[in-house]
Write a protein that holds these residues in place. Sequence first.
Motif, short mmCIF file in Angstrom:
data_model
loop_
_atom_site.label_atom_id
_atom_site.label_comp_id
_atom_site.label_asym_id
_atom_site.label_seq_id
_atom_site.Cartn_x
_atom_site.Cartn_y
_atom_site.Cartn_z
N PHE A 88 -30.67 -54.73 47.31
CA PHE A 88 -30.63 -56.04 46.65
C PHE A 88 -30.30 -55.82 45.18
N THR A 89 -29.48 -56.67 44.61
CA THR A 89 -29.27 -56.62 43.16
C THR A 89 -30.54 -57.13 42.49
N ASN A 90 -30.66 -56.93 41.20
CA ASN A 90 -31.85 -57.42 40.49
C ASN A 90 -31.99 -58.93 40.61
N ASP A 91 -30.88 -59.65 40.51
CA ASP A 91 -30.92 -61.11 40.64
C ASP A 91 -31.31 -61.55 42.05
N GLU A 92 -30.75 -60.87 43.05
CA GLU A 92 -31.10 -61.20 44.44
C GLU A 92 -32.58 -60.92 44.70
N TRP A 93 -33.05 -59.77 44.20
CA TRP A 93 -34.45 -59.42 44.43
C TRP A 93 -35.39 -60.39 43.72
N LYS A 94 -35.01 -60.82 42.54
CA LYS A 94 -35.82 -61.80 41.81
C LYS A 94 -35.93 -63.10 42.63
N ALA A 95 -34.82 -63.52 43.24
CA ALA A 95 -34.84 -64.73 44.07
C ALA A 95 -35.74 -64.53 45.29
N VAL A 96 -35.69 -63.34 45.91
CA VAL A 96 -36.53 -63.06 47.08
C VAL A 96 -38.01 -63.04 46.67
N ASN A 138 -55.41 -63.22 63.60
CA ASN A 138 -54.09 -63.84 63.50
C ASN A 138 -53.07 -62.92 62.83
N GLY A 139 -53.45 -61.69 62.59
CA GLY A 139 -52.52 -60.70 62.07
C GLY A 139 -52.06 -59.79 63.19
N HIS A 140 -50.98 -59.07 62.95
CA HIS A 140 -50.49 -58.11 63.94
C HIS A 140 -49.96 -56.92 63.15
N GLU A 141 -48.64 -56.78 62.99
CA GLU A 141 -48.09 -55.73 62.15
C GLU A 141 -47.81 -56.29 60.75
N THR A 142 -48.03 -55.47 59.76
CA THR A 142 -47.73 -55.90 58.38
C THR A 142 -46.23 -55.96 58.19
N PHE A 143 -45.75 -57.08 57.68
CA PHE A 143 -44.34 -57.26 57.35
C PHE A 143 -44.10 -56.61 55.99
N ILE A 144 -43.11 -55.74 55.90
CA ILE A 144 -42.75 -55.08 54.64
C ILE A 144 -41.24 -55.20 54.45
N LEU A 145 -40.85 -55.83 53.35
CA LEU A 145 -39.44 -55.95 52.99
C LEU A 145 -39.23 -55.18 51.70
N GLU A 146 -38.28 -54.27 51.71
CA GLU A 146 -38.01 -53.44 50.54
C GLU A 146 -36.71 -53.84 49.87
N LYS A 147 -36.64 -53.55 48.57
CA LYS A 147 -35.43 -53.84 47.80
C LYS A 147 -34.28 -52.92 48.22
N LYS A 148 -34.62 -51.72 48.65
CA LYS A 148 -33.60 -50.74 49.04
C LYS A 148 -32.96 -51.11 50.38
N ALA A 149 -31.74 -50.66 50.56
CA ALA A 149 -31.00 -50.90 51.80
C ALA A 149 -31.75 -50.26 52.97
N THR A 150 -31.56 -50.84 54.14
CA THR A 150 -32.19 -50.29 55.34
C THR A 150 -31.23 -50.41 56.53
N ASP A 151 -31.16 -49.35 57.33
CA ASP A 151 -30.33 -49.39 58.52
C ASP A 151 -30.98 -50.20 59.63
N PHE A 152 -32.31 -50.13 59.68
CA PHE A 152 -33.01 -50.80 60.77
C PHE A 152 -34.48 -50.95 60.40
N SER A 153 -34.97 -52.18 60.40
CA SER A 153 -36.38 -52.45 60.17
C SER A 153 -36.84 -53.50 61.17
N PHE A 154 -38.13 -53.51 61.44
CA PHE A 154 -38.65 -54.52 62.35
C PHE A 154 -40.12 -54.79 62.06
N CYS A 155 -40.58 -55.93 62.53
CA CYS A 155 -41.98 -56.30 62.42
C CYS A 155 -42.35 -57.10 63.66
N LYS A 156 -43.33 -56.61 64.39
CA LYS A 156 -43.83 -57.34 65.56
C LYS A 156 -44.92 -58.29 65.09
N THR A 157 -44.74 -59.57 65.35
CA THR A 157 -45.73 -60.57 64.93
C THR A 157 -46.51 -61.14 66.09
#
Length: 139
Positions: free
Chosen positions: A13-21, A65-84
């Motif tokens: 993510f660019t700095n501007d994109e990450w700020k928006a997220v 009411n929780g399951h797996e922790t959702f984690i979104l990183e600023k760095k690029a990722t080939d594959f991420s997932f979160c089971k809710t």
Amino acid sequence: MGYTNYWECETDFTNDEWKAVCNEAEYIKDIDSPYQENMFRTLDSVNIINDTTFENISFNGVGDNGHETFILEKKATDFSFCKTAEKPYDIYVWHLLTFCQMIKKDFYARRDRWYWDKSRPLPDVYKPQKQVDRSGAVK
């Protein structure tokens, strides 16, 4: 049986994109905050780490009411997932992933049996007349 959310991002993510997220994550946090002291609270906590060494957003549901922790990183990722497991916080996970798709061209999210095909153009009736970012600025 529950939902699994998948995502990938070809570039950081660019700095501007990450700020928006991060602003969108704050919005999610604000939506849930009135319920902090009662049984309708959905999110355990929303952690936004935005420093120069490690930048991510993470959250989970409260208690059972929780399951797996959702984690979104600023760095690029080939594959991420979160089971809710279709728990109430799933709506916040999907909201943030969909938001990322809208602001970043190389961000792709999908879930079990559903995805947004970016190659298909939106019909004009669904296109916004003006672009407005989360701060309210018209583009």
